[in-house]
Write a protein that holds these residues in place. Structure first.
Motif, PDB file in Angstrom:
ATOM      1  N   GLY A 273       0.809  -1.213   0.000  1.00 19.21           N
ATOM      2  CA  GLY A 273       0.000   0.000   0.000  1.00 19.21           C
ATOM      3  C   GLY A 273       0.841   1.262   0.000  1.00 19.21           C
TER       4      GLY A 273
ATOM      5  N   ARG B 181      -8.771  -6.377   4.566  1.00 18.92           N
ATOM      6  CA  ARG B 181      -8.753  -4.924   4.781  1.00 18.92           C
ATOM      7  C   ARG B 181      -7.497  -4.305   4.181  1.00 18.92           C
ATOM      8  NH1 ARG B 181      -9.321  -5.161   9.740  1.00 18.92           N
ATOM      9  NH2 ARG B 181     -11.574  -4.850   9.786  1.00 18.92           N
ATOM     10  N   ARG B 182      -6.348  -4.909   4.422  1.00 16.29           N
ATOM     11  CA  ARG B 182      -5.099  -4.363   3.879  1.00 16.29           C
ATOM     12  C   ARG B 182      -5.107  -4.387   2.360  1.00 16.29           C
ATOM     13  NH1 ARG B 182      -2.061  -0.919   6.784  1.00 16.29           N
ATOM     14  NH2 ARG B 182      -1.500  -1.789   8.812  1.00 16.29           N
TER      15      ARG B 182
ATOM     16  N   SER C 253      -7.733  -4.145   0.437  1.00 19.63           N
ATOM     17  CA  SER C 253      -8.626  -3.068   0.012  1.00 19.63           C
ATOM     18  C   SER C 253      -7.922  -1.721   0.083  1.00 19.63           C
ATOM     19  CB  SER C 253      -9.878  -3.069   0.895  1.00 19.63           C
ATOM     20  OG  SER C 253     -10.685  -1.943   0.634  1.00 19.63           O
ATOM     21  N   ARG C 254      -7.195  -1.489   1.149  1.00 15.35           N
ATOM     22  CA  ARG C 254      -6.528  -0.190   1.304  1.00 15.35           C
ATOM     23  C   ARG C 254      -5.396  -0.013   0.312  1.00 15.35           C
ATOM     24  NH1 ARG C 254      -6.661   0.758   7.882  1.00 15.35           N
ATOM     25  NH2 ARG C 254      -8.931   0.609   8.032  1.00 15.35           N
TER      26      ARG C 254
ATOM     27  N   ARG D 106      -7.000   1.041  -2.767  1.00 15.13           N
ATOM     28  CA  ARG D 106      -7.520   2.409  -2.660  1.00 15.13           C
ATOM     29  C   ARG D 106      -6.403   3.441  -2.752  1.00 15.13           C
ATOM     30  NH1 ARG D 106     -10.375   1.625   1.640  1.00 15.13           N
ATOM     31  NH2 ARG D 106      -9.346   2.793   3.279  1.00 15.13           N
ATOM     32  N   CYS D 107      -5.195   3.076  -2.365  1.00 14.37           N
ATOM     33  CA  CYS D 107      -4.067   4.011  -2.402  1.00 14.37           C
ATOM     34  C   CYS D 107      -3.580   4.292  -3.821  1.00 14.37           C
ATOM     35  CB  CYS D 107      -2.891   3.439  -1.604  1.00 14.37           C
ATOM     36  SG  CYS D 107      -3.124   3.475   0.180  1.00 14.37           S
TER      37      CYS D 107
ATOM     38  N   ASP E 226     -15.038  -0.371   4.473  1.00 15.91           N
ATOM     39  CA  ASP E 226     -13.753  -0.173   3.814  1.00 15.91           C
ATOM     40  C   ASP E 226     -13.878  -0.379   2.309  1.00 15.91           C
ATOM     41  OD1 ASP E 226     -10.824  -0.745   3.056  1.00 15.91           O
ATOM     42  OD2 ASP E 226     -10.706  -0.143   5.156  1.00 15.91           O
TER      43      ASP E 226
ATOM     44  N   THR F 267     -13.141   2.097  -1.072  1.00 15.42           N
ATOM     45  CA  THR F 267     -12.285   1.687  -2.184  1.00 15.42           C
ATOM     46  C   THR F 267     -13.074   1.701  -3.488  1.00 15.42           C
ATOM     47  OG1 THR F 267     -11.026   0.315  -0.660  1.00 15.42           O
ATOM     48  CG2 THR F 267     -10.721  -0.113  -2.998  1.00 15.42           C
TER      49      THR F 267
ATOM     50  N   HIS G  47     -10.537   2.768  11.102  1.00 16.12           N
ATOM     51  CA  HIS G  47     -10.202   4.006  10.389  1.00 16.12           C
ATOM     52  C   HIS G  47      -9.775   5.101  11.359  1.00 16.12           C
ATOM     53  CE1 HIS G  47     -11.711   2.807   6.334  1.00 16.12           C
ATOM     54  NE2 HIS G  47     -12.335   1.919   7.082  1.00 16.12           N
TER      55      HIS G  47
END
Length: 657
Positions: free
Chosen positions: A89, A130-131, A133-134, A137-138, A165, A169, A240
């Motif tokens: 990420g 979750r990681r 997804s982030r 999203r980054c 989350d 994204t 978050h």
């Protein structure tokens, strides 16, 4: 890792510390069975590839598929997998399309790796999902490459927090062009959730996901957002940043003071959970720190929270009343004084009473209570919200000149502290501001002048108190020691003449000594704001320095420029040079900009008077503005605003004649 790892020519690639030849060993260690070795390797790998970020090295594209392969390995420890995806990420966030410093191989490698990363959205471990997804999203990945996988993942996701989350994204991907044929579908799903969804938090998440493409949404759905924040389900946003962070992020959607005040009032409605009441007060503090106009509407709620059953809420309410100053404290002074008996908030109540000038703070302050620190703290402007903080003791005492006699024991005690090299500066300034000192305090300042290597603050305090306070004997003793300091050989750290000689000569003059000697000693230090301010005290005696002062008035350092302009005007009456220099230091004031030097510049304009009339429009604009004029957060920002506005209000009549 197998043969694929060995097939890469790592020696030909580079990372933050040089050759990437060491990376295969680190990657193997990350995926190995030795937990401690894996942690060490992860830390070194992250330093090599990411560290503080800012660029994408040539080794990063080669490493990416191997990192993702390990992250997908269910046999690895969950926290190792989590850290590997955190690294992914970080790299994704540092690789904008077309951005400088991004290795040309990154984007082809990233797009080849997307199936691996999208597959992790279905991993059994929620932390891995979750990681993943982030990390998605980054990135600046076009939505066309992400939306099919994200829509499928959202449809399959059963974890309520992870659905939030994924919504964020999904919104990010739908805005990354080309979004492809699934772009309208994703936006339509988000809008349907926002308007017709049954789950408050998913409606909240859908709104956040649609921003910033639809900036009007917060105003249209303010009640929804307030209800979502106050709902117990808001805890699903814990990943978050927790409750306060979610409150802050959502409140920041309301930029203008009017809508922000209305939204904050909705948050401040009574709530059974103390954490919610505290979070709402924090948002009120952030709003009040930024704007002046919400004060009247929010003050009644702050006052009501003085009786809150939760200590943290009472402390926040007290702190905000103190920040808002005497006008806010006075109507609640009796209730605040009663809280001096409340051990959980007594220090903050004491600070609030001192800020209001209420004499009921004096007995406790006269004993120098430990709740107030010894050094001033400064908090930079950051995210919206409020940071409660207590000032240092000397900052509190300085507010109470009318009670100087009763508070003198606290100053004496602090000046007598052995080994405190800054006490003379801090508490000498208090005494100078009060305009009085006890014989004990004067004696201690004289001792510091005689014995302390850092004697200059004591000299300045004695000089500003003057012969009328010191008395004949103490004045004579001080002048004798100052004369010795003037003539003591020495150099400053830069190798030039000793700056202390100038300070000593100025202090000696203030106590009845020779003004010409003071000017001569200070003239070697006109690059120092302190020396320039001392020279300004000497007025026409310093006219011989006019040429140097005109040069210094144009200095790039605002403190030097302002002090030189003030000294020039005091010495020669040259407003033609001084006023433009002072106006330079005030650039942006009318638009709400604040610099710590500005109150000094404004006071210099007031001294100049009608010759500074060109400053009048700028000063009027500053007074008319609603934004707080501050450079710091917490209580100091409120005081900065008050100080600068008071200086402006005092200067306007003077410059307008």
């Amino acid at each position: 890792m197998g043969e694929g790892l060995d097939a890469v020519d790592w020696a030909a690639l580079r990372h933050n510390y040089g050759s990437a030849a060491d990376l295969p060993e680190l990657l193997r260690a990350c995926a190995g069975d030795d937990r401690e070795a894996a942690e060490d390797a992860l830390s070194e790998l992250s330093n090599s590839l990411f560290h503080d970020g800012g660029w994408i090295c040539s080794a990063a594209p080669a490493v990416l598929p191997f990192v993702l392969r390990s992250a997908a390995d269910a046999g690895l420890a969950p926290d190792v997998r989590d850290q590997l995806l955190e690294l992914v990420g970080g790299l994704a966030a540092d690789a904008p399309r077309g951005g400088p410093g991004v290795d040309p191989g990154w984007w082809p490698a990233w797009e080849r790796a997307l199936p691996q990363l999208l597959a992790l959205l279905g991993d059994p471990l929620p932390a891995v999902r979750r990681r993943a997804s982030r990390a998605l999203r980054c990135s600046d990945t076009p939505g066309a490459l992400l939306l099919p996988g994200l829509l499928a993942a959202l449809a399959a996701e059963g974890d309520p927090a992870l659905r939030l989350d994924l919504l964020l994204t999904l919104g990010r991907a739908a805005r990354c062009e080309p979004a492809g044929p699934h772009g309208p579908e994703a936006l339509g799903l988000l809008r349907a959730l926002l308007t017709d969804g049954d789950d408050l938090q998913e409606r909240h998440g859908a709104l956040l996901a649609l921003l910033p493409g639809e900036p009007e949404l917060p105003g249209q759905h303010a009640e929804l957002l307030a209800s979502a924040l106050r709902d117990p389900g808001v805890r699903r946003w814990a990943e978050h940043g927790g409750l306060t962070r979610v409150y802050t992020r959502t409140t920041a959607l309301f930029a203008a003071p009017g809508p922000a005040t209305a939204f904050t009032r909705a948050l401040l409605r009574d709530h059974p959970d103390a954490a919610h009441r505290a979070a709402a007060l924090g948002q009120a503090g952030g709003l009040l720190a930024e704007w002046r106009s919400p004060t009247a509407e929010l003050l009644p709620v702050l006052a009501a929270r003085l009786d809150d059953p939760a200590p943290e809420v009472r402390r926040l309410a007290l702190d905000l009343l103190a920040c808002l100053g005497p006008a806010a404290v006075a109507p609640q002074a009796d209730r605040i004084a009663a809280l001096l008996e409340d051990d959980a908030v007594a220090d903050t109540a004491l600070w609030a009473l001192a800020r209001g000038g209420d004499p009921r703070c004096v007995p406790a302050l006269s004993t120098a209570p430990a709740g107030f620190g010894s050094s001033a703290e400064y908090f930079g402007l950051g995210v919206r919200g409020h940071r409660p903080a207590l000032p240092a003791l000397h900052e509190v005492l300085a507010l109470l000149p009318d009670h100087a006699r009763d508070l003198m024991p606290a100053v004496e005690q602090q000046l007598a502290r052995d080994g405190d090299r800054t006490a003379a500066h801090r508490f000498g300034t208090v005494l100078a501001g009060w305009g009085t000192a006890s014989p004990t305090a004067v004696g201690r300042l004289l001792d510091l002048l005689a014995e302390d290597p850092t004697w200059a603050p004591a000299a300045e305090a004695l000089a500003r108190l003057g012969p009328g306070v010191l008395g004949a004997d103490a004045t004579a003793r001080a002048r004798e020691m100052l004369y010795a300091r003037m003539n003591a050989p020495g150099v400053d750290p830069g190798g030039g003449p000793d700056a202390g000689a100038g300070a000593a000569a100025w202090a000696c003059w203030r106590l009845g000594g020779d003004p010409e000697a003071a000017v001569a000693a200070l003239a070697a230090h006109l690059h120092r704001p302190a020396a320039l301010r001392m020279l300004a005290d000497l007025g026409p005696h310093a006219a011989c320095c006019a040429g140097q002062l005109r040069v210094r008035a144009a200095d790039r350092d605002e403190w030097v420029g302002v002090a030189a302009a003030g000294a020039l005007w005091a010495a020669t009456g040259d407003a033609e040079t001084a006023v433009p220099a002072l106006l330079t230091a005030l650039r942006g004031l009318g638009e709400g900009r604040h610099l710590p030097v500005m109150p000094t510049a404004v006071r210099e304009l007031a001294r100049i008077g009608p010759a500074a009339r060109p400053a009048a429009p700028l000063l009027r604009a500053a007074l008319a503005g609603d934004r707080r004029l501050r450079s710091n957060a917490a209580w100091r920002g409120f005081v900065e605003d008050e100080e600068l506005r008071a200086a402006v209000a005092g200067a306007l009549p003077a410059v307008q004649g």
